[in-house]
Write a protein that holds these residues in place. Structure first.
Motif, short mmCIF file in Angstrom:
data_model
loop_
_atom_site.label_atom_id
_atom_site.label_comp_id
_atom_site.label_asym_id
_atom_site.label_seq_id
_atom_site.Cartn_x
_atom_site.Cartn_y
_atom_site.Cartn_z
N GLN A 1 -12.02 -21.23 -35.54
CA GLN A 1 -11.86 -19.89 -36.15
C GLN A 1 -11.80 -18.80 -35.02
O GLN A 1 -11.33 -17.64 -35.23
N GLN A 2 -12.46 -19.19 -33.96
CA GLN A 2 -12.46 -18.05 -32.80
C GLN A 2 -11.94 -18.22 -31.50
O GLN A 2 -11.60 -17.47 -30.64
N ALA A 3 -11.52 -19.61 -31.42
CA ALA A 3 -11.32 -20.10 -30.02
C ALA A 3 -9.73 -20.73 -29.73
O ALA A 3 -9.24 -20.89 -30.72
N ILE A 4 -9.55 -20.63 -28.27
CA ILE A 4 -8.32 -21.12 -27.76
C ILE A 4 -8.85 -21.72 -26.78
O ILE A 4 -9.53 -21.27 -25.74
N GLU A 5 -8.23 -23.04 -26.46
CA GLU A 5 -8.66 -23.91 -25.15
C GLU A 5 -7.46 -24.23 -24.18
O GLU A 5 -6.39 -24.63 -25.02
N PHE A 6 -7.52 -24.09 -23.20
CA PHE A 6 -6.40 -24.38 -22.31
C PHE A 6 -6.61 -25.62 -21.28
O PHE A 6 -7.67 -25.82 -20.57
N PHE A 7 -5.68 -26.51 -21.36
CA PHE A 7 -5.87 -27.83 -20.57
C PHE A 7 -4.75 -27.70 -19.61
O PHE A 7 -3.43 -26.91 -19.51
N SER A 8 -4.67 -28.67 -18.51
CA SER A 8 -3.81 -28.86 -17.60
C SER A 8 -3.73 -30.50 -17.26
O SER A 8 -4.76 -31.18 -17.24
N LEU A 9 -2.63 -30.74 -16.89
CA LEU A 9 -2.24 -32.12 -16.30
C LEU A 9 -2.50 -32.16 -14.72
O LEU A 9 -2.31 -33.05 -14.25
N SER A 10 -2.94 -30.97 -14.19
CA SER A 10 -2.79 -30.86 -12.80
C SER A 10 -4.08 -31.67 -12.06
O SER A 10 -3.81 -32.26 -10.91
N LYS A 11 -5.15 -32.07 -12.60
CA LYS A 11 -6.55 -32.33 -12.09
C LYS A 11 -6.15 -33.94 -12.67
O LYS A 11 -6.49 -34.74 -11.77
N SER A 12 -6.51 -34.26 -13.84
CA SER A 12 -6.39 -35.54 -14.50
C SER A 12 -5.36 -36.23 -13.89
O SER A 12 -5.55 -37.71 -13.65
N TYR A 13 -4.17 -35.88 -13.54
CA TYR A 13 -3.19 -36.74 -13.48
C TYR A 13 -2.22 -36.18 -12.04
O TYR A 13 -1.29 -36.84 -12.00
N ASN A 14 -3.16 -35.35 -11.55
CA ASN A 14 -2.37 -35.06 -10.15
C ASN A 14 -1.02 -34.51 -10.25
O ASN A 14 -0.16 -34.82 -9.38
N MET A 15 -0.86 -33.51 -11.33
CA MET A 15 0.48 -33.23 -11.44
C MET A 15 0.56 -31.74 -11.17
O MET A 15 1.58 -30.82 -12.09
N GLY A 16 0.04 -31.18 -10.29
CA GLY A 16 -0.03 -29.61 -10.08
C GLY A 16 1.22 -29.00 -9.82
O GLY A 16 1.54 -28.08 -10.54
N GLY A 17 1.99 -29.84 -8.91
CA GLY A 17 3.43 -29.20 -8.57
C GLY A 17 4.40 -29.22 -9.88
O GLY A 17 5.31 -28.48 -9.76
N PHE A 18 4.10 -30.14 -10.73
CA PHE A 18 5.00 -30.13 -12.02
C PHE A 18 4.80 -29.01 -13.20
O PHE A 18 5.51 -28.90 -14.15
N ARG A 19 3.60 -28.38 -13.13
CA ARG A 19 3.20 -27.14 -13.69
C ARG A 19 3.27 -27.55 -15.45
O ARG A 19 4.00 -27.03 -15.99
N VAL A 20 2.38 -28.36 -15.74
CA VAL A 20 2.41 -28.82 -17.24
C VAL A 20 0.98 -28.49 -17.68
O VAL A 20 -0.06 -28.98 -17.19
N GLY A 21 0.65 -27.73 -18.69
CA GLY A 21 -0.37 -27.39 -19.34
C GLY A 21 -0.01 -27.14 -20.68
O GLY A 21 1.06 -27.01 -21.38
N PHE A 22 -1.13 -26.91 -21.70
CA PHE A 22 -1.07 -26.73 -23.08
C PHE A 22 -2.27 -26.05 -23.65
O PHE A 22 -3.51 -26.13 -22.80
N ALA A 23 -1.99 -25.33 -24.63
CA ALA A 23 -3.19 -24.59 -25.33
C ALA A 23 -3.31 -25.30 -26.77
O ALA A 23 -2.34 -25.62 -27.37
N ILE A 24 -4.57 -25.39 -27.03
CA ILE A 24 -4.82 -25.81 -28.41
C ILE A 24 -6.00 -24.62 -29.13
O ILE A 24 -6.68 -24.22 -28.17
N GLY A 25 -5.72 -24.50 -30.15
CA GLY A 25 -6.56 -23.65 -31.00
C GLY A 25 -6.25 -22.85 -32.25
O GLY A 25 -5.29 -23.38 -32.85
N ASN A 26 -6.97 -21.74 -32.59
CA ASN A 26 -6.85 -21.09 -33.80
C ASN A 26 -5.17 -20.86 -33.83
O ASN A 26 -4.65 -20.47 -33.02
#
Length: 392
Positions: free
Chosen positions: A231-256
């Motif tokens: 109802q109130q939130a949006i959350e931002f995720f990244s593949l940079s840390k878990s998968y060491n893909m910082g230079g590939f620039r992949v993220g996503f948002a999940i939320g309202n």
């Protein structure tokens, strides 16, 4: 002299912690120093082999070489929704509640443009990640800093916000595990934050690039475990840390869904999406074997212990973090009010680069952040150089 003027929006963006240290590193290199860079949280570890293989194979497919519009991102959005449900046990609609991003920083920087009017206020953590402030300034917003300090477990106190500030506030930005302090917020705090935002009609943005970097069995909660109906939130995720893909620039948002839709409309006039081959690699990361994530977590946990122990031998005691890839180190005498000077002198005299706490906000003064982005030998060498510097 040029016959034009630049926008005043740029005025608050004259400096940031990473640019300051980049200049200091350049000076040290020009002076012949061998730099051990612990200032930037860019993983030195490689992306997983199966991810790189998928991206490499895509290069040979000409159909991947064109623009990628929103509808073409549906396979990734479906995978991201399924990943979230597996990880946190909550359902997500890939059509309306997921948005692909070119790194999570794109989302956190653009969100204020979608939810704030000029002159309205965003509530940001102090210390906090610099790009959170940058997006607010570009939207013409103002910032009210929430002290995020050790005496409260690095959790801000919403009850201290003045009424006149709340009346003009539209956005609260949180980030846990927290950069730079490494703190994790308990679910009870998230529940408090969600209730606070509902009461004051605020958008709650949670920057969440470290969901997999909790150590020693520590569980890292999602904001939607407190806002289960989104109802109130949006959350931002990244593949940079878990998968060491910082230079590939992949993220996503999940939320309202309304927030996701607003950010999608904004994104549509700013950019398309990343190369389809990179997106295929991201799908392989989220759906493939996850042993690489555990290996990354163990690597950073081991580095944490190596570096803390090496510095402890000098008498510099640093609290042991339970998450992230950083150490948040209280500065020894006589540096407690001179974190920038400490970091500039450290890199100039030893080649070891770190991030000054003041660069993350006034409440960061007295600390320095080390990014654990080198293996044992380099960390031990960095500790040796720091020991010599402190002795001088």
């Amino acid at each position: 002299m040029p016959n034009f003027r630049l926008s005043q929006r740029l005025a608050p963006l004259q400096r940031n912690v990473f640019a300051d240290m980049d200049r200091a590193k350049a000076v040290a290199i020009a002076a012949g120093r061998e730099v051990i860079d612990l200032s930037l949280g860019s993983s030195d570890l490689p992306a997983p082999d199966h991810v790189v293989a998928v991206i490499a194979a895509s290069l040979q497919d000409p159909s991947t070489h064109g623009y990628l519009l929103h509808q073409g991102t549906l396979p990734f959005r479906q995978v991201a929704a399924a990943w979230y449900e597996r990880k946190f046990g909550l359902g997500v609609d890939p059509e309306t509640e997921v948005l692909l991003l070119i790194g999570s920083q794109e989302g956190t920087a653009h969100l204020p443009l979608a939810v704030m009017e000029p002159g309205e206020i965003a509530l940001l953590q102090d210390p906090g990640y610099p790009s959170h402030a940058g997006g607010v300034y570009l939207a013409g917003g103002e910032i009210y800093r929430l002290p995020t300090t050790a005496d409260r477990g690095f959790l801000p106190d919403f009850s201290t916000i003045p009424t006149e500030i709340l009346s003009r506030s539209r956005l609260l930005v949180l980030s846990y595990p927290h950069n730079p302090t490494t703190a994790i917020a308990p679910l009870a705090f998230f529940e408090e934050a969600v209730a606070f935002c509902r009461h004051h009609q605020l958008v709650l943005a949670h920057d969440f690039p470290y969901p997999d970097l909790g150590f020693d069995g520590v569980e890292v909660p999602s904001i939607f475990q407190a806002d289960r109906q989104k109802q109130q939130a949006i959350e931002f995720f990244s593949l940079s840390k878990s998968y060491n893909m910082g230079g590939f620039r992949v993220g996503f948002a999940i939320g309202n869904a309304e927030l996701i839709g607003a950010l999608r409309r904004l994104k549509a006039v700013v950019d398309f999406n990343q190369y389809q081959g990179i997106l295929a690699g991201a799908i392989a990361a989220l759906t493939g074997p996850q042993a690489c994530v555990e290996a990354t977590r163990q690597r950073f946990r081991d580095r944490r212990d190596i570096f803390i122990n090496a510095l402890a031998a000098t008498g510099w005691t640093i609290p042991k973090p339970v998450s992230t890839m950083y150490l948040w180190a209280p500065l020894p005498e006589p540096w407690q009010t001179r974190s920038l000077e400490f970091c500039e002198k450290l890199v100039a005299e030893t080649g070891v680069a770190a991030s000054p706490g003041i660069g993350f906000g006034d409440c960061g003064e007295g600390f320095v952040r080390f990014a654990l982005v080198h293996d044992r030998d380099r960390l031990e060498e960095a500790a040796r150089r720091i020991t010599q510097f402190l002795a001088r």
